[in-house]
Design a protein around this motif. Sequence first.
Motif, PDB file in Angstrom:
ATOM      1  N   LEU A 145       0.652  -1.223   0.008  1.00  0.00           N
ATOM      2  CA  LEU A 145      -0.249   0.238   0.221  1.00  0.00           C
ATOM      3  C   LEU A 145       0.921   1.764  -0.402  1.00  0.00           C
ATOM      4  N   PHE A 146       0.930   1.632  -1.409  1.00  0.00           N
ATOM      5  CA  PHE A 146       1.654   3.480  -1.468  1.00  0.00           C
ATOM      6  C   PHE A 146       0.504   4.342  -0.700  1.00  0.00           C
ATOM      7  N   THR A 147       1.869   5.502  -0.069  1.00  0.00           N
ATOM      8  CA  THR A 147       0.948   6.431   1.398  1.00  0.00           C
ATOM      9  C   THR A 147       1.582   7.984   1.097  1.00  0.00           C
ATOM     10  N   MET A 148       1.144   8.799   0.614  1.00  0.00           N
ATOM     11  CA  MET A 148       2.274  10.187   0.442  1.00  0.00           C
ATOM     12  C   MET A 148       1.480  10.787   1.904  1.00  0.00           C
ATOM     13  N   GLN A 149       3.446  11.179   2.410  1.00  0.00           N
ATOM     14  CA  GLN A 149       2.920  12.229   3.835  1.00  0.00           C
ATOM     15  C   GLN A 149       2.605  13.520   3.668  1.00  0.00           C
ATOM     16  N   PHE A 150       2.201  14.582   3.951  1.00  0.00           N
ATOM     17  CA  PHE A 150       1.849  15.530   3.684  1.00  0.00           C
ATOM     18  C   PHE A 150       2.486  16.265   4.816  1.00  0.00           C
ATOM     19  N   GLN A 151       3.071  17.602   4.761  1.00  0.00           N
ATOM     20  CA  GLN A 151       3.034  18.191   6.292  1.00  0.00           C
ATOM     21  C   GLN A 151       3.646  19.746   5.630  1.00  0.00           C
ATOM     22  N   GLY A 152       3.280  20.390   6.678  1.00  0.00           N
ATOM     23  CA  GLY A 152       4.077  21.360   6.616  1.00  0.00           C
ATOM     24  C   GLY A 152       2.428  22.816   6.117  1.00  0.00           C
ATOM     25  N   THR A 153       2.529  23.914   5.740  1.00  0.00           N
ATOM     26  CA  THR A 153       0.871  24.458   5.127  1.00  0.00           C
ATOM     27  C   THR A 153       0.846  24.082   3.812  1.00  0.00           C
ATOM     28  N   GLY A 154      -0.506  24.135   3.644  1.00  0.00           N
ATOM     29  CA  GLY A 154      -0.816  24.022   2.309  1.00  0.00           C
ATOM     30  C   GLY A 154      -1.808  23.345   2.529  1.00  0.00           C
ATOM     31  N   THR A 155      -2.534  23.041   0.938  1.00  0.00           N
ATOM     32  CA  THR A 155      -3.778  22.227   1.368  1.00  0.00           C
ATOM     33  C   THR A 155      -3.444  21.207   0.112  1.00  0.00           C
ATOM     34  N   VAL A 156      -4.052  20.275   0.428  1.00  0.00           N
ATOM     35  CA  VAL A 156      -3.562  18.808  -0.088  1.00  0.00           C
ATOM     36  C   VAL A 156      -5.225  18.483  -0.457  1.00  0.00           C
ATOM     37  N   VAL A 157      -5.872  17.998  -1.967  1.00  0.00           N
ATOM     38  CA  VAL A 157      -7.196  17.357  -2.102  1.00  0.00           C
ATOM     39  C   VAL A 157      -7.303  16.028  -2.237  1.00  0.00           C
ATOM     40  N   VAL A 158      -8.075  15.707  -1.804  1.00  0.00           N
ATOM     41  CA  VAL A 158      -9.005  14.617  -1.212  1.00  0.00           C
ATOM     42  C   VAL A 158      -9.891  13.769  -2.084  1.00  0.00           C
ATOM     43  N   LYS A 159      -9.211  12.629  -3.090  1.00  0.00           N
ATOM     44  CA  LYS A 159     -10.620  12.066  -3.588  1.00  0.00           C
ATOM     45  C   LYS A 159     -11.677  10.911  -2.939  1.00  0.00           C
ATOM     46  N   THR A 160     -12.342  10.246  -2.792  1.00  0.00           N
ATOM     47  CA  THR A 160     -13.110   9.861  -2.398  1.00  0.00           C
ATOM     48  C   THR A 160     -14.289   9.014  -3.645  1.00  0.00           C
ATOM     49  N   GLU A 161     -14.183   7.886  -3.584  1.00  0.00           N
ATOM     50  CA  GLU A 161     -15.458   7.284  -4.084  1.00  0.00           C
ATOM     51  C   GLU A 161     -17.255   7.210  -2.701  1.00  0.00           C
ATOM     52  N   GLY A 162     -17.912   8.233  -3.380  1.00  0.00           N
ATOM     53  CA  GLY A 162     -18.509   8.497  -1.647  1.00  0.00           C
ATOM     54  C   GLY A 162     -18.406   9.268  -0.628  1.00  0.00           C
ATOM     55  N   THR A 163     -18.788   9.303   0.583  1.00  0.00           N
ATOM     56  CA  THR A 163     -18.767  10.263   1.242  1.00  0.00           C
ATOM     57  C   THR A 163     -17.956   9.591   2.270  1.00  0.00           C
ATOM     58  N   PRO A 164     -16.580  10.128   2.757  1.00  0.00           N
ATOM     59  CA  PRO A 164     -15.567   9.362   3.463  1.00  0.00           C
ATOM     60  C   PRO A 164     -16.583   9.173   5.047  1.00  0.00           C
ATOM     61  N   VAL A 165     -16.377   8.663   6.121  1.00  0.00           N
ATOM     62  CA  VAL A 165     -16.300   8.563   7.136  1.00  0.00           C
ATOM     63  C   VAL A 165     -14.910   9.223   8.611  1.00  0.00           C
ATOM     64  N   VAL A 166     -15.017   9.646   9.515  1.00  0.00           N
ATOM     65  CA  VAL A 166     -13.668  10.063   9.556  1.00  0.00           C
ATOM     66  C   VAL A 166     -14.236   9.904  11.212  1.00  0.00           C
ATOM     67  N   LEU A 167     -12.960   8.408  11.957  1.00  0.00           N
ATOM     68  CA  LEU A 167     -12.575   7.478  13.347  1.00  0.00           C
ATOM     69  C   LEU A 167     -12.084   8.297  13.398  1.00  0.00           C
ATOM     70  N   PRO A 168     -12.236   8.373  15.526  1.00  0.00           N
ATOM     71  CA  PRO A 168     -10.936   8.130  16.268  1.00  0.00           C
ATOM     72  C   PRO A 168     -10.069   6.803  16.513  1.00  0.00           C
ATOM     73  N   VAL A 169      -9.331   6.759  16.444  1.00  0.00           N
ATOM     74  CA  VAL A 169      -7.781   5.702  16.534  1.00  0.00           C
ATOM     75  C   VAL A 169      -8.186   4.815  17.941  1.00  0.00           C
ATOM     76  N   THR A 170      -8.629   3.573  17.930  1.00  0.00           N
ATOM     77  CA  THR A 170      -8.641   3.169  19.165  1.00  0.00           C
ATOM     78  C   THR A 170      -7.834   2.150  19.292  1.00  0.00           C
ATOM     79  N   PRO A 171      -7.454   1.433  20.652  1.00  0.00           N
ATOM     80  CA  PRO A 171      -6.949  -0.062  20.854  1.00  0.00           C
ATOM     81  C   PRO A 171      -7.290  -0.394  19.567  1.00  0.00           C
ATOM     82  N   THR A 172      -8.684  -0.659  18.831  1.00  0.00           N
ATOM     83  CA  THR A 172      -9.020  -1.602  18.427  1.00  0.00           C
ATOM     84  C   THR A 172      -9.543  -1.222  17.003  1.00  0.00           C
ATOM     85  N   THR A 173      -8.878  -0.517  16.558  1.00  0.00           N
ATOM     86  CA  THR A 173      -9.461  -0.159  15.325  1.00  0.00           C
ATOM     87  C   THR A 173      -8.958  -0.184  14.036  1.00  0.00           C
TER      88      THR A 173
END
Length: 229
Positions: A145-173
């Motif tokens: 799985l290739f990922t890109m890590q972005f850091q600094g000041t600026g904007t990254v535009v992410v594309k998704t198929e459908g509306t995504p969900v944002v979830l907090p990381v827990t010990p069992t995520t």
Amino acid sequence: MGVPQGGGGAPGLQAALAQYREAPTGQRWTPQNPRLMRVDLGVGGQPVLARQGTMVLYQGKVDFSYKGAGFRGRIVGNATGQEMQLMRCTGQGQVFLAENAAELHPIELQGDAICVAAENVLAFDESLHHEVRRIEGHGIPGGALFTMQFQGTGTVVVKTEGTPVVLPVTPTTFADSNAIVAWSAGSQVIISSQVRLRRSAYPGHSGETVNLQFRGAPGNFIVVQPYEV
């Protein structure tokens, strides 16, 4: 679109199309609708790197650079092994970006960092520091799985198929490696064992999938789309 037929009736025609008018705001990144993004290169003066083939319209004096191996964006694309070639947009004008009617989400970074699956990156400010990371695991399409890590000041535009969900990381995520879109850079990613989760398997597929387990301190998160790549 409800456009009236026949000549005349200009006010009616304009009224019918009014809801689709451009949405200028004077900001650098402006969603025109959930699937179309406009970037104003004159605001901030920084070039933009975008996935090749995503420009659907531009206005003004804009230059699109497609360079060879010496171009940083091209190297990033080749490193992912996913033929993710990038174009560099410079000049004074507005560029409209979209890809296959995917939903677009501008994420503004202010000194923080985020990891985004390379397949889900549409465009970003060149001012952002970015690097490719590889997560290897048996059963992941392509072997990694290739990922890109972005850091600094600026904007990254992410594309998704459908509306995504944002979830907090827990010990069992846990998340399906085919559905994960992004996660906070502070999260630790662990390849989990394969489990039978798919309702049906296509010929030649075992019906098994690869889970990614996420760990991290409170405040870390993951983003998942309702679609498997």
